[in-house]
Design a protein around this motif. Structure first.
Motif: not given
Length: 143
Positions: A15, A18, A22, A34, A124-125, A128
């Motif tokens: 997180s 993330e 962002r 993403k 990061t994506i 996830w």
């Protein structure tokens, strides 16, 4: 498995990445990255979530539908195309890594800092996606 309950510190670490991306990657490009990575990874949960977020932020249906064939679609600018090509290469990281032509095209239109942030966004994506696919997360029945 609800990974955020079982390993909350690990989940918070992801997180944190993330939050960083962002704050440091253009929001339109970030959603395209993403969605594209999530398509490649077969992550229905993330494709659904990020498509809905992109639409809510003003992205067009037409561009979202064209993500599956972005190389042939005329709807993306040079920076978006470079980001999408890099996303494809990093997501499908093969034996020889990211091809030089993909890297060179990205480095031509993104500053070194922007490129570093873009790499972090792609990584990061992909994290996830791997969490969501592995733990069998499903999109909500109704949006």
């Amino acid at each position: 498995m609800k990974l955020f309950e079982v390993a909350p510190q690990g989940y918070q670490a992801v997180s944190g990445l993330e939050k960083y991306v962002r704050a440091n990657v253009d929001p339109t490009v970030l959603e395209l990255v993403k969605i594209r990575a999530s398509m490649s990874n077969g992550c229905a949960f993330c494709v659904d979530m990020h498509s809905r977020e992109a639409l809510a932020d003003g992205e067009s249906d037409r561009r979202l539908f064209a993500m599956a064939a972005w190389r042939e679609a005329p709807f993306f600018d040079e920076r978006e195309r470079a980001a999408l090509a890099l996303t494809d290469a990093v997501t499908r990281l093969g034996e020889h890594g990211v091809p030089d032509d993909v890297w060179d095209a990205a480095a031509k239109v993104w500053s070194e800092k922007e490129l570093a942030d873009l790499i972090l966004a792609i990584a990061t994506i992909n994290v996830w996606n791997r969490i969501a696919v592995t733990t069998r997360m499903e999109p909500p029945a109704q949006a």
